[in-house]
Structure formats: structure tokens, C-alpha cells
Design an enzyme around this catalytic site. Sequence first.
Site, PDB file in Angstrom:
ATOM      1  N   LYS A 279       0.846  -1.183   0.000  1.00  0.00           N
ATOM      2  CA  LYS A 279       0.000   0.000   0.000  1.00  0.00           C
ATOM      3  C   LYS A 279       0.890   1.245   0.000  1.00  0.00           C
ATOM      4  CE  LYS A 279      -4.265   1.732   2.069  1.00  0.00           C
ATOM      5  NZ  LYS A 279      -5.306   1.530   3.101  1.00  0.00           N
ATOM      6  N   GLU A 366     -19.322  -3.716  11.443  1.00  0.00           N
ATOM      7  CA  GLU A 366     -20.224  -2.809  12.155  1.00  0.00           C
ATOM      8  C   GLU A 366     -21.319  -3.559  12.913  1.00  0.00           C
ATOM      9  OE1 GLU A 366     -18.259  -0.647   8.818  1.00  0.00           O
ATOM     10  OE2 GLU A 366     -19.418  -2.519   8.935  1.00  0.00           O
ATOM     11  N   ARG A 394     -25.315  -0.102   8.435  1.00  0.00           N
ATOM     12  CA  ARG A 394     -25.112  -1.540   8.352  1.00  0.00           C
ATOM     13  C   ARG A 394     -25.476  -2.243   9.659  1.00  0.00           C
ATOM     14  NH1 ARG A 394     -19.723  -2.927   5.071  1.00  0.00           N
ATOM     15  NH2 ARG A 394     -20.995  -3.195   3.234  1.00  0.00           N
TER      16      ARG A 394
END
Length: 622
Positions: A279, A366, A394
Site C-alpha cells: 500500500k 459494524e 449496516r
Amino acid sequence: MNIKEIDNPKQIKQLSINELEHLSQDIRTFIMENVSKTGGHFSSNLGITDLTVALHYVFDSPKDKFIFDVGHQSYVHKILTGRAKDFSTLRQYNGLSGFQRRHESEHDPWEAGHSSTSISGATGIAIARDLNKEDFQVIAIIGDAAILSGESLEALNYLGSSNTKVIVILNDNDMSISKNVGGLSKALSDIRVSKQYNEAKDNYTQFMMKTKTGKEIYKATKKVKDKIKHRVMIDSLFQQFGIDYLGPVDGHDMRELINALTTAKKLDHSVILHVKTIKGKGYPRAEQDKIGLYHGVPPFDLKKGILNKTNTHSQKWSEAIANHIEYMMGKHDDICVITPAMISGSQLNHIFKSYPNRSFDVGIAEEHAMTFLAGLSVGGKFPFLSIYSSFAQRAYDQLNHDVARMDLPCLIGIDRSDLVGSDGSTHHGVFDISFMRGIPNLILMAPSSQKEAEAMINTAYYNHDHPYVIRYSKNSISKTSLHNDERLEIGSWEYRIHSDAKTVVITYGDHVNEIEERIRSHNLSCDLINARFINPMDEEMLNSIVDKNIIVYETCMVNSSLGSAIVLHYAKHHLNVNISLMGIGEHYVTHGDIENLLKQEKLSMDDVELRIQELNNEKRES
């Protein structure tokens, strides 16, 4: 190759490996130069550059369908599909979206913004393809954090039992926004195999460590042994779903990527291709970033990097909330903090460092975060969950069923509420009031200042009687150095301006200060009420203003808003009032700067002033 002249990915199919590698580096440079000017998702796109180039070299978009999980790492895909010339408009009003957008290009078959939907969506597209007797590939590109979340595992479980074919590209950079957490995440880097293997390993280790020679042999063979075990573990993990596994592949070796993708393309069944990437590849500061500083960036100087700016007079809302929670944790050892993979975004770094045993990052989960909160509360703790408004969607069922239904004492911080700007329709926090106002037992609050926010946190903790929700935007507010221990009367509102004017504005949160400033600076004849409790409402105050022109100002959905609740209150009591609701209608709001979005929605301060003047000039019928 001039990047801005690429209008179709077919243009790269005649390039040599060496030319593809040069193209990748040019694209990285292009992304760094452009995103540092516009802001956007930085590290993820640098990390996936080589993989995306290889994908477009091997597959044929738009016939073959590329589904990028979340979609914020699709910048290279946009460049290769003819949108490089528009990159100066990235995430700007009326410009390119920072995510895949179906209306933007035929090369974008899917759009998300939240994680872990790609495999489910890809499976549906693939089965529809089979039913239609069509012939194309469906490729889901998903990160190592997102693939281990609930929906992804459900999708893998179903995909493994189906007869369709989906290629799942696991983009493994060992990072979400920040460092990954969880047992399944560790399974991608540690050895977790069968009970028999572990027993054999332990016996081997104990035997070899008994002598000096044995220790030397053990040390010499450990690296080879670990590599073998790592491959066995990965194969075992995904084959439990009935899906073949290829890899791991070096995500920055173009030849290896093309060979692996070609192999996956030739298979007649689903496969997971494990690609190891870095990344932030190509920008050292981003490569070394472990806290997510370069995940989503504002405009910054490439040479200097992102500088930490300290401001003694202002702070983000999330910082103000986190600071008082930490202050309370120092006084009360029953307070715990939970976040679904947003430690940095929610300004919780210092809490996690100071109180590691009472701070929990549950990863991109979540639903689990909300029910975990319920369990902590049942266990006698007072949990604080910090969650973005759009992500809280969610966890609606868990909030309703597991928290509110049992009426559990806790505090939920709804961060990034209202319009958030350049992330657009998938991230605007405009739905939370709509789905929370109707939940019984839930106390819903919106502070207009640090002092008021601290009083709300105190009220939730010391009352210890219901689930409390405190919602706040991503804006900055004034900073005060002292914590207060005040509490508020539940459901109480306050006048900010009380002059017995003909018109009154009811609002909450940041809007209280904005509208107060407009009324005072423009000498408008108008009262102002700070509706700091969205649920329950101050019915006594509502009944006292029935003879006024009422404006309810919100930057959330009008349906099921505070305004609609006020209208219902007056209707239930058969009270005739002149009320105007200012909010967002039945549509999704696009991306762009807040100022332009407010103008588009007719919610700017100029629109508020105009409405006040119209009502003041209006003769009310008796």
C-alpha cells in the site's frame, strides 16, 4: 504512452512487459501529482497500480466486469478506461467520482462506497450471466481486511456451493485504512493449521531445542518450514469454502501477475487469486504509513508530505468527543471504547494507547461492533461506540434489536453526520435520523458546541438508563481547554435568540451557530431554537410557538426527520401551524464541496435568509 490520450484499455494490449511496467510507473506518478492537488484516496491506488494494469491487459473491459470492493481504489481503472483527462475534477462538484459510478462509464458495472459487497455482487452478476447464456468473466477485487468481514464470508460460502464462476482477486497489503485486526487477519500471515500439525510442531521444537546442535538445525530450517506452512494454511483456509486458491503472487511483478491472471481466466470454476501488494507503493511516506494518514488525503505538498497542523483554537468534532471520553475514562473504570476499524478517523489513537485493555477495534464489522457493545453493557460496562453515520446503516438491526429493545445503557457516537462533501452519496450522513428516530428507548442528541457535547456525554453516563446517541459532523469547532461535568434535562431545548419575532427557526448541531451568525449579522427578525434533543422533543416549547411561522432547518432527509416529527406532533394535537421544512428531498446527493451541495439542495444560508424574509412578509390566514 501519453496517459491522457488513453481512451480504451485495448490500447495497452500490444505493449511488452517492459512497456507495461513503464506505464505503471507513469500512472503512479500521474496519481501522485493529481491526487496531491485534488485530494482523494492515495495509498490504495498506488498499491494496486500494477495489478490493475495487468487486469486490463489480460481481460476485456467492458465485456468482462471489474468490481472493485468499496471502489476507492479504482483510479487506475478510471485512467485506463479514458478518464485521465478529467482527473483534475476528481471528487469535485460535477466532476469525476472518487468511486466506481455506473453512469460515469460503461466500464463501471458496479458502485459501492462501503466494503465487502464485491463478492456478493459479482456472484449475482455471474449467475445472471449464466442464466442469460452469456460469455464473459466477472472479477471481484477485494482487500485482505474486507474479505474477512461478515458479508464477504457469507458470499464466499455461497459462491463455493454454486456452479458459477467468479474470479476473486485478494489484494493483500496487510492494511485496511490502518493496520488490520482479528484472528482471520492473522491467518493470512501466521501459521494456524490442524491440531495434529501443531502437536507435531510443538514436539519437534521441544526435541530440537534440547541440544546446541538441535538449536542450530531448528534455526536454519525455520524460514523454509514457515513458507511451506504458510502456503498450506492459505490453501486450507479458502478451500473450506470449496473455492480453489492460487498464489501468493507478487503484486508488483508484471510477468508473474499476467501469468497468474491468465491461469485464472482459463479455469472453468471460481478461484481466489492471492496478490501481495504494498500500500502506497512508490511514495515512501505512504509505504511506511501504519495509521492511515495517506489513505484518504486532502491536497498536500508531495515534497513535504502531509504536515500535522496544530490549532490551539479549533478541533474536529471527533477530537472533542474523544477527548472528553478519555477524560471520563480516567475517572470511571467501567467505560470502554469500540470502533469498527476507524481508530484514526475517529481520533481514538490516544485512548487506545492510554487504555489498551478497555479499547476494542473489531475491524470492518459494524454489525458485530453494535452487538458487542450490547454484550459489554449487559456485562456491567458502559460502552462508547464511535461509528461513521453511513457505516451505522449496516448495524441498524443490531441497534434496534440488540441494544434498544433491551434498553441497554451505552453511548453511540455517530460521526460524519450530515453532508460530508467529496466522498458523495455513499458516505453522506443523511439517513441516521430517519432510521433512528422511530426506535423506542433511544435518546438522540446533537450538540452545537464542545461544552454541550460534554454535557451530553455526562448525561448519558450518569443517567445510565437508556441507549444514547450523539451525532456530529466532520466539521471543526471552537476548542475550550476545560472539561465540564454538567448534565442536561432529557428532551430540553433552548432559545439561542428569543425576541418574540414573528418567525422562529428550529435546528441543531453545527447549524445552530451558522444560523445564529446569519440572523445577527444581517439583523433578521427571527428567533432561533437549539433543538439539541432530536428524540425526545421539547413538546412544551413546541406548544408555545404555535402562533409563529416555524422553519425547521436540517441537512438530512426530510422524510422521518426532526421536522417531520414536529409536523406529526402538531397534527396529533390538532394544532394549526405555519411550518416550513428545509432538508433533503427523496434523492441521493452527489459529491462535491459542501458549499455547492448546499446551494444545489437550496439549503445555503442565503436560502435560509430568503425563507425567513418570505415568512416575515407573508400574511397569515386565520
